[in-house]
Design an enzyme around this catalytic site. Sequence first.
Site, PDB file in Angstrom:
ATOM      1  N   CYS A 199       0.843  -1.188   0.000  1.00 22.32           N
ATOM      2  CA  CYS A 199       0.000   0.000   0.000  1.00 22.32           C
ATOM      3  C   CYS A 199       0.882   1.242   0.000  1.00 22.32           C
ATOM      4  O   CYS A 199       2.051   1.189   0.340  1.00 22.32           O
ATOM      5  CB  CYS A 199      -0.889   0.009   1.226  1.00 22.32           C
ATOM      6  N   ARG A 252       1.920   1.599  -5.791  1.00 20.46           N
ATOM      7  CA  ARG A 252       2.114   0.630  -4.711  1.00 20.46           C
ATOM      8  C   ARG A 252       0.863  -0.178  -4.405  1.00 20.46           C
ATOM      9  O   ARG A 252       0.897  -1.142  -3.643  1.00 20.46           O
ATOM     10  CB  ARG A 252       2.560   1.360  -3.444  1.00 20.46           C
ATOM     11  N   TRP A 309      -3.627  -2.004  -1.471  1.00 20.02           N
ATOM     12  CA  TRP A 309      -3.540  -3.297  -2.174  1.00 20.02           C
ATOM     13  C   TRP A 309      -4.102  -4.298  -1.180  1.00 20.02           C
ATOM     14  O   TRP A 309      -3.491  -4.563  -0.138  1.00 20.02           O
ATOM     15  CB  TRP A 309      -2.092  -3.613  -2.517  1.00 20.02           C
ATOM     16  N   ASN A 368       0.230  -0.090   6.055  1.00 21.35           N
ATOM     17  CA  ASN A 368       0.756  -0.958   5.014  1.00 21.35           C
ATOM     18  C   ASN A 368       1.360  -2.167   5.721  1.00 21.35           C
ATOM     19  O   ASN A 368       2.206  -1.996   6.592  1.00 21.35           O
ATOM     20  CB  ASN A 368       1.843  -0.225   4.212  1.00 21.35           C
ATOM     21  N   GLY A 369       0.906  -3.367   5.382  1.00 21.44           N
ATOM     22  CA  GLY A 369       1.439  -4.567   6.021  1.00 21.44           C
ATOM     23  C   GLY A 369       0.334  -5.538   6.374  1.00 21.44           C
ATOM     24  O   GLY A 369      -0.789  -5.429   5.851  1.00 21.44           O
ATOM     25  N   GLU A 371      11.778 -14.136 -18.545  1.00 22.05           N
ATOM     26  CA  GLU A 371      11.429 -12.724 -18.353  1.00 22.05           C
ATOM     27  C   GLU A 371      10.397 -12.266 -19.396  1.00 22.05           C
ATOM     28  O   GLU A 371       9.453 -11.538 -19.073  1.00 22.05           O
ATOM     29  CB  GLU A 371      12.719 -11.873 -18.423  1.00 22.05           C
ATOM     30  N   LYS A 423       6.724 -10.775 -18.357  1.00 17.03           N
ATOM     31  CA  LYS A 423       6.245  -9.463 -18.806  1.00 17.03           C
ATOM     32  C   LYS A 423       4.891  -9.603 -19.487  1.00 17.03           C
ATOM     33  O   LYS A 423       3.963  -8.831 -19.235  1.00 17.03           O
ATOM     34  CB  LYS A 423       7.223  -8.818 -19.808  1.00 17.03           C
ATOM     35  N   GLU A 428       2.021 -10.444 -16.913  1.00 20.36           N
ATOM     36  CA  GLU A 428       1.580  -9.410 -15.985  1.00 20.36           C
ATOM     37  C   GLU A 428       0.959  -8.209 -16.685  1.00 20.36           C
ATOM     38  O   GLU A 428       0.083  -7.557 -16.126  1.00 20.36           O
ATOM     39  CB  GLU A 428       2.686  -8.992 -15.018  1.00 20.36           C
ATOM     40  N   HIS A 484       9.987 -32.477 -22.927  1.00 27.05           N
ATOM     41  CA  HIS A 484       9.666 -33.200 -21.697  1.00 27.05           C
ATOM     42  C   HIS A 484       8.258 -32.891 -21.197  1.00 27.05           C
ATOM     43  O   HIS A 484       7.942 -33.167 -20.048  1.00 27.05           O
ATOM     44  CB  HIS A 484      10.716 -32.898 -20.623  1.00 27.05           C
ATOM     45  N   LYS A 518       3.601  -2.431  -7.306  1.00 29.54           N
ATOM     46  CA  LYS A 518       5.022  -2.307  -7.636  1.00 29.54           C
ATOM     47  C   LYS A 518       5.930  -2.926  -6.583  1.00 29.54           C
ATOM     48  O   LYS A 518       6.793  -3.729  -6.883  1.00 29.54           O
ATOM     49  CB  LYS A 518       5.354  -0.822  -7.810  1.00 29.54           C
TER      50      LYS A 518
END
Length: 588
Positions: free
Chosen positions: A2, A27, A74, A100-101, A465, A469, A472, A488, A583
């Site tokens: 947050c 955030r 968040w 936040n937490g 990567e 990308k 998300e 496999h 983020k």
Amino acid sequence: MCGIIGCVAEEPVAGILLEGLRRVEYRGYDSAGMATISGARLRVKKGAGRVVEIEERLGLSSLKGNIGIAHTRWATHGGVSDKNAHPHASCRESVAVIHNGIIENYLPLKKALTSKGHRFKSETDTEVIAHLIEAEYARVKDPLKATSAATKKLKGQYAIAVMFQDRPDVIVGARKDAPLIVGVGDGKMFLASDVLAFIEHTDRTIFLENFEVVELTRNGAKIVGPNGKEVRRKPTQVAWELSDISKTDYAHYTLKEINEQPQTVVGASVQEAGRVAEFAKMVKRAKSLFITASGTSYHAGLLMKFRLNKEAGLRCDVVVAGELREHAGFLGKGAAVVVLSQSGETADVMEAVKIAKKSGAKILSIVNAAGSSLARESDVVLLLNCGPEVGVAATKSFTAQVVVANLVVDAVLGKKRTNGFKELGEAVRVALETEKQILGLVKSYWDRPDFYFVARGYESPVAMEGALKLKELSYVHAEGMPASELKHGTLALIEKGTPVVVINPSGDAHADSLSSAEELKARGAEVIGVSDTNDSVYKHFVQVPKVQAKFMPIVEVIPLQLLAYHFAVARRNDPDYPRNLAKSVTVK
Ligand code: M6R
């Protein structure tokens, strides 16, 4: 996750807080809210949605008062709703809290408070803090002491800002395992999750340590340590500027940050004299060596490991930060842990650091945020120097990490210096010119449900990567893996028309990757080659410039970042604020 901002000033603060909220919205963006005190009344406005929507609906900026706190959420405990948005007020609405937490023991605390007559309005863990502080304040009549006493009852992680209706001159903050910093302005003081929240007003910052409590008035900050004694700490000046966080002419931060990379790779190569050598010495001396990180930073860590193993002959393990605990048996005195993180605040990363430090291992970090918790907990720090990264998807921080990791590996190999950054910057600029071609690919593939990325050896993390990308930003299912793994299992998913990106620079693994491309094509896949050299197996070919092998991942990832960004735009997603993400992941 947050975003927190508080301000006490000689002028109305609602506008300042609203701007701060916009800046920390990356955030968390499920809901937002603000509380101010004016005319001895504490007023709260909050709701679900993005800051801009809530401002439109509720008019946060119309709140009066020279003191206030604001929050972007968040969601962890309690769904995304108006009532679960912060700030949370106590029963008598005399105390307001933003947080936040995660409060791990909120259920027993809630039960105990309810039995004493406290009534709860939300489903959040945060609300217990407001009630606890209200109860303590009734007893000790002192904002700092009440907050300090209440936080002693909390288990978990928190960064909080608290206001008291009958103390319109004071904001109290406290932290444990979540970031909280003080901004020292002229006639105004700030409390925030990060410097971006108040960078417009001041670049003078005091970083709070775990278990410290701070009382903020417009004239200064009084910090008290866990033993109740006052702590004196001078502000430090942060290097970031307001201009760093403007979108300029770009539609999104993500696109701006992708386009900054010709400069990023050069900036990251400039490190304080002797620092890389010191870092490398500790890497070489380590009895056991680990690299740890999360998400994109983990992929940069994989690249670093590859060269340390193959070229420097050093045995080292790369472990995702949230799993380092499982490897603790191999840590201890004499061990070193290389930690990569853009934010330096990721909870999994900080937990890994805690475990490593407890064992006696040294912490060598590669981090972007200079004053972050990670930087402060490290024995040696190398900075990414890429400026603030606002887009939730890591882009320029990845290429900066690859540069810094290569500086370290070259120093481990005994090279006096690493050369070729001017040429690398130019090559990145050329790689950015693939954008037109990428737009063509997006046109062909934007509605496909699955995407695969494969590569071999050193380039395998680039495939991972590329997939991360795309997932998300576009919400399309994507997988990235070593090409050798296809047969496999994953090959069973390939059908006529399945798009597969093969990252395949000229070099040792080239021929084997071409064979994988042929096998994919034979099963109907449409192969998109990303390479410095073309081949008839590719249905589409994205040419990237040839640079030194150790830097190839940097030029290869650029078209993959552009692909993910333009996919998101084509699918009408907001690339800067992908759903369900934030983020800086400051919860475990
Ligand atoms: O700030 P950090 O580098 O520690 O963040 C780690 C991950 O949370 C981050 O890379 C995340 O995976 C990004 N959203 C990826 O684009």
